[in-house]
Design a protein around this motif. Structure first.
Motif, PDB file in Angstrom:
ATOM      1  N   ARG A 140     -30.129  -6.154 -54.094  1.00  0.00           N
ATOM      2  CA  ARG A 140     -29.948  -7.524 -53.441  1.00  0.00           C
ATOM      3  C   ARG A 140     -31.010  -8.550 -53.682  1.00  0.00           C
ATOM      4  O   ARG A 140     -32.047  -8.465 -54.371  1.00  0.00           O
ATOM      5  CB  ARG A 140     -29.767  -7.260 -51.833  1.00  0.00           C
ATOM      6  CG  ARG A 140     -31.294  -6.723 -51.140  1.00  0.00           C
ATOM      7  CD  ARG A 140     -31.194  -6.450 -49.953  1.00  0.00           C
ATOM      8  NE  ARG A 140     -32.352  -6.085 -49.091  1.00  0.00           N
ATOM      9  CZ  ARG A 140     -33.353  -7.266 -48.798  1.00  0.00           C
ATOM     10  NH1 ARG A 140     -33.071  -8.208 -49.133  1.00  0.00           N
ATOM     11  NH2 ARG A 140     -34.446  -6.392 -48.495  1.00  0.00           N
ATOM     12  N   HIS A 141     -30.812  -9.899 -53.478  1.00  0.00           N
ATOM     13  CA  HIS A 141     -31.680 -10.874 -53.530  1.00  0.00           C
ATOM     14  C   HIS A 141     -32.297 -11.006 -54.843  1.00  0.00           C
ATOM     15  O   HIS A 141     -33.266 -11.034 -55.349  1.00  0.00           O
ATOM     16  CB  HIS A 141     -32.938 -10.641 -52.465  1.00  0.00           C
ATOM     17  CG  HIS A 141     -33.738 -11.888 -52.576  1.00  0.00           C
ATOM     18  ND1 HIS A 141     -33.196 -13.212 -52.008  1.00  0.00           N
ATOM     19  CD2 HIS A 141     -34.837 -12.399 -53.152  1.00  0.00           C
ATOM     20  CE1 HIS A 141     -34.134 -14.149 -52.047  1.00  0.00           C
ATOM     21  NE2 HIS A 141     -35.074 -13.687 -52.864  1.00  0.00           N
ATOM     22  N   LEU A 142     -31.227 -11.091 -55.941  1.00  0.00           N
ATOM     23  CA  LEU A 142     -31.424 -11.731 -57.132  1.00  0.00           C
ATOM     24  C   LEU A 142     -31.621 -13.150 -57.231  1.00  0.00           C
ATOM     25  O   LEU A 142     -30.712 -13.721 -56.630  1.00  0.00           O
ATOM     26  CB  LEU A 142     -30.585 -11.176 -58.203  1.00  0.00           C
ATOM     27  CG  LEU A 142     -30.667 -11.835 -59.669  1.00  0.00           C
ATOM     28  CD1 LEU A 142     -31.772 -11.008 -60.319  1.00  0.00           C
ATOM     29  CD2 LEU A 142     -29.426 -11.615 -60.623  1.00  0.00           C
ATOM     30  N   ALA A 143     -33.001 -13.499 -57.335  1.00  0.00           N
ATOM     31  CA  ALA A 143     -32.974 -15.060 -57.362  1.00  0.00           C
ATOM     32  C   ALA A 143     -34.189 -15.499 -58.076  1.00  0.00           C
ATOM     33  O   ALA A 143     -35.266 -14.648 -58.613  1.00  0.00           O
ATOM     34  CB  ALA A 143     -33.577 -15.281 -55.933  1.00  0.00           C
ATOM     35  N   LEU A 144     -34.125 -16.745 -58.667  1.00  0.00           N
ATOM     36  CA  LEU A 144     -35.182 -17.393 -59.378  1.00  0.00           C
ATOM     37  C   LEU A 144     -36.373 -17.764 -58.236  1.00  0.00           C
ATOM     38  O   LEU A 144     -35.846 -18.386 -57.402  1.00  0.00           O
ATOM     39  CB  LEU A 144     -34.749 -18.840 -59.903  1.00  0.00           C
ATOM     40  CG  LEU A 144     -35.696 -19.469 -60.744  1.00  0.00           C
ATOM     41  CD1 LEU A 144     -36.113 -18.591 -61.878  1.00  0.00           C
ATOM     42  CD2 LEU A 144     -35.046 -20.935 -61.207  1.00  0.00           C
ATOM     43  N   LEU A 145     -37.448 -17.482 -58.335  1.00  0.00           N
ATOM     44  CA  LEU A 145     -38.549 -17.631 -57.627  1.00  0.00           C
ATOM     45  C   LEU A 145     -39.371 -19.126 -57.969  1.00  0.00           C
ATOM     46  O   LEU A 145     -39.771 -19.703 -57.027  1.00  0.00           O
ATOM     47  CB  LEU A 145     -39.711 -16.723 -57.467  1.00  0.00           C
ATOM     48  CG  LEU A 145     -39.132 -15.330 -56.846  1.00  0.00           C
ATOM     49  CD1 LEU A 145     -40.165 -14.429 -56.632  1.00  0.00           C
ATOM     50  CD2 LEU A 145     -38.545 -15.546 -55.401  1.00  0.00           C
ATOM     51  N   GLY A 146     -39.253 -19.240 -59.157  1.00  0.00           N
ATOM     52  CA  GLY A 146     -39.813 -20.619 -59.595  1.00  0.00           C
ATOM     53  C   GLY A 146     -40.026 -20.763 -61.112  1.00  0.00           C
ATOM     54  O   GLY A 146     -39.856 -19.749 -61.739  1.00  0.00           O
ATOM     55  N   LYS A 147     -40.055 -21.983 -61.340  1.00  0.00           N
ATOM     56  CA  LYS A 147     -40.218 -22.324 -62.806  1.00  0.00           C
ATOM     57  C   LYS A 147     -41.102 -23.426 -62.931  1.00  0.00           C
ATOM     58  O   LYS A 147     -41.478 -24.127 -62.047  1.00  0.00           O
ATOM     59  CB  LYS A 147     -38.801 -22.659 -63.282  1.00  0.00           C
ATOM     60  CG  LYS A 147     -38.362 -23.901 -62.884  1.00  0.00           C
ATOM     61  CD  LYS A 147     -37.442 -24.472 -63.883  1.00  0.00           C
ATOM     62  CE  LYS A 147     -37.492 -25.937 -64.309  1.00  0.00           C
ATOM     63  NZ  LYS A 147     -38.382 -26.714 -64.937  1.00  0.00           N
ATOM     64  N   LYS A 148     -41.772 -23.520 -64.291  1.00  0.00           N
ATOM     65  CA  LYS A 148     -42.914 -24.578 -64.438  1.00  0.00           C
ATOM     66  C   LYS A 148     -42.406 -24.906 -66.099  1.00  0.00           C
ATOM     67  O   LYS A 148     -42.020 -24.405 -66.868  1.00  0.00           O
ATOM     68  CB  LYS A 148     -44.219 -23.908 -64.618  1.00  0.00           C
ATOM     69  CG  LYS A 148     -44.578 -23.543 -63.489  1.00  0.00           C
ATOM     70  CD  LYS A 148     -46.163 -22.916 -63.352  1.00  0.00           C
ATOM     71  CE  LYS A 148     -46.494 -22.862 -61.984  1.00  0.00           C
ATOM     72  NZ  LYS A 148     -47.889 -22.134 -61.991  1.00  0.00           N
ATOM     73  N   GLY A 149     -42.520 -26.407 -66.246  1.00  0.00           N
ATOM     74  CA  GLY A 149     -42.627 -27.073 -67.198  1.00  0.00           C
ATOM     75  C   GLY A 149     -41.115 -27.572 -67.487  1.00  0.00           C
ATOM     76  O   GLY A 149     -40.209 -27.377 -66.716  1.00  0.00           O
ATOM     77  N   GLY A 150     -41.030 -28.416 -68.500  1.00  0.00           N
ATOM     78  CA  GLY A 150     -39.654 -28.957 -68.892  1.00  0.00           C
ATOM     79  C   GLY A 150     -39.449 -30.202 -68.393  1.00  0.00           C
ATOM     80  O   GLY A 150     -40.082 -30.786 -67.576  1.00  0.00           O
ATOM     81  N   LYS A 151     -38.134 -30.850 -68.621  1.00  0.00           N
ATOM     82  CA  LYS A 151     -37.877 -32.299 -68.220  1.00  0.00           C
ATOM     83  C   LYS A 151     -37.888 -32.382 -66.569  1.00  0.00           C
ATOM     84  O   LYS A 151     -38.300 -33.264 -66.192  1.00  0.00           O
ATOM     85  CB  LYS A 151     -36.600 -32.508 -68.956  1.00  0.00           C
ATOM     86  CG  LYS A 151     -36.115 -34.107 -68.674  1.00  0.00           C
ATOM     87  CD  LYS A 151     -34.955 -34.385 -69.474  1.00  0.00           C
ATOM     88  CE  LYS A 151     -34.217 -35.648 -69.036  1.00  0.00           C
ATOM     89  NZ  LYS A 151     -32.890 -35.738 -69.619  1.00  0.00           N
ATOM     90  N   SER A 152     -37.192 -31.225 -66.287  1.00  0.00           N
ATOM     91  CA  SER A 152     -37.160 -31.621 -64.536  1.00  0.00           C
ATOM     92  C   SER A 152     -38.318 -30.964 -63.896  1.00  0.00           C
ATOM     93  O   SER A 152     -38.286 -31.193 -62.508  1.00  0.00           O
ATOM     94  CB  SER A 152     -35.861 -30.401 -64.308  1.00  0.00           C
ATOM     95  OG  SER A 152     -36.207 -28.745 -64.691  1.00  0.00           O
ATOM     96  N   GLY A 153     -39.364 -30.453 -64.608  1.00  0.00           N
ATOM     97  CA  GLY A 153     -40.550 -30.099 -63.824  1.00  0.00           C
ATOM     98  C   GLY A 153     -40.712 -29.094 -63.212  1.00  0.00           C
ATOM     99  O   GLY A 153     -39.876 -28.034 -63.525  1.00  0.00           O
ATOM    100  N   ASP A 154     -41.738 -28.752 -62.397  1.00  0.00           N
ATOM    101  CA  ASP A 154     -41.986 -27.328 -61.687  1.00  0.00           C
ATOM    102  C   ASP A 154     -40.868 -27.288 -60.385  1.00  0.00           C
ATOM    103  O   ASP A 154     -40.615 -28.547 -59.739  1.00  0.00           O
ATOM    104  CB  ASP A 154     -43.170 -27.175 -61.057  1.00  0.00           C
ATOM    105  CG  ASP A 154     -44.164 -27.292 -62.351  1.00  0.00           C
ATOM    106  OD1 ASP A 154     -43.894 -27.291 -63.551  1.00  0.00           O
ATOM    107  OD2 ASP A 154     -45.409 -27.336 -61.962  1.00  0.00           O
TER     108      ASP A 154
END
Length: 162
Positions: A140-154
């Motif tokens: 359960r709970h497959l989720a993106l916790l965070g991302k950094k970088g790129g055009k859309s930012g953190d």
């Protein structure tokens, strides 16, 4: 947040996004999956008492391999030169495991799908390796916790566990 789905063209047809004009930046993403199982199953996982061998090492390798194969599984993902894939598996309590997959690269597109795929494949491998003793395992709970970088930012999720 964009109001437009980037994988659809003006006519609504699916297409691969053109990233040629994007800047090359360092990009990272971390995804999570939670597995719930019987306490006796988790004890066997930790102690290495399952018939298929080292469950945790196999799941880590499978998650890394899954992240690397993302464009083969998700039709519109770009093939990427990943510079890092790590899979960590942590005990949350007496019946839950957390899978964390972090991917990184320096490039023109993000690695969110690779992190999600890596966490998914590691979780599925854990299920496969344990199903002989516990068919009731829940992923359960497959989720993106965070991302950094790129055009859309953190970006960071407000929910660490579901």
């Amino acid at each position: 947040m964009s109001e437009q789905l980037t994988h659809l063209d003006q006519q609504g047809h699916a297409h691969m996004v053109d990233v040629s004009d994007k800047n090359i930046t360092k990009r990272t993403a971390t995804a999570q999956a939670i597995l719930t199982m019987q306490p006796a199953t988790l004890k066997k996982v930790i102690e290495g008492g399952l018939p298929k061998g080292d469950v945790l090492a196999t799941a880590r390798i499978a998650g890394i391999q899954g992240a690397k194969k993302t464009p083969e599984l998700i039709p519109l993902c770009h093939p990427l030169m990943l510079t890092k894939v790590s899979v960590d598996i942590n005990v949350i309590n007496d019946c839950e495991l957390e899978v964390l997959c972090t991917c990184a690269l320096t490039g023109k597109t993000g690695v969110e799908m690779e992190a999600l795929t890596g966490a998914s494949v590691a979780a599925l491998t854990l299920y496969d390796m344990c199903k002989a003793v516990d068919k009731g395992i829940v992923i359960r709970h497959l989720a993106l916790l965070g991302k950094k970088g790129g055009k859309s930012g953190d970006w960071s999720s407000q929910h660490v566990q579901g």
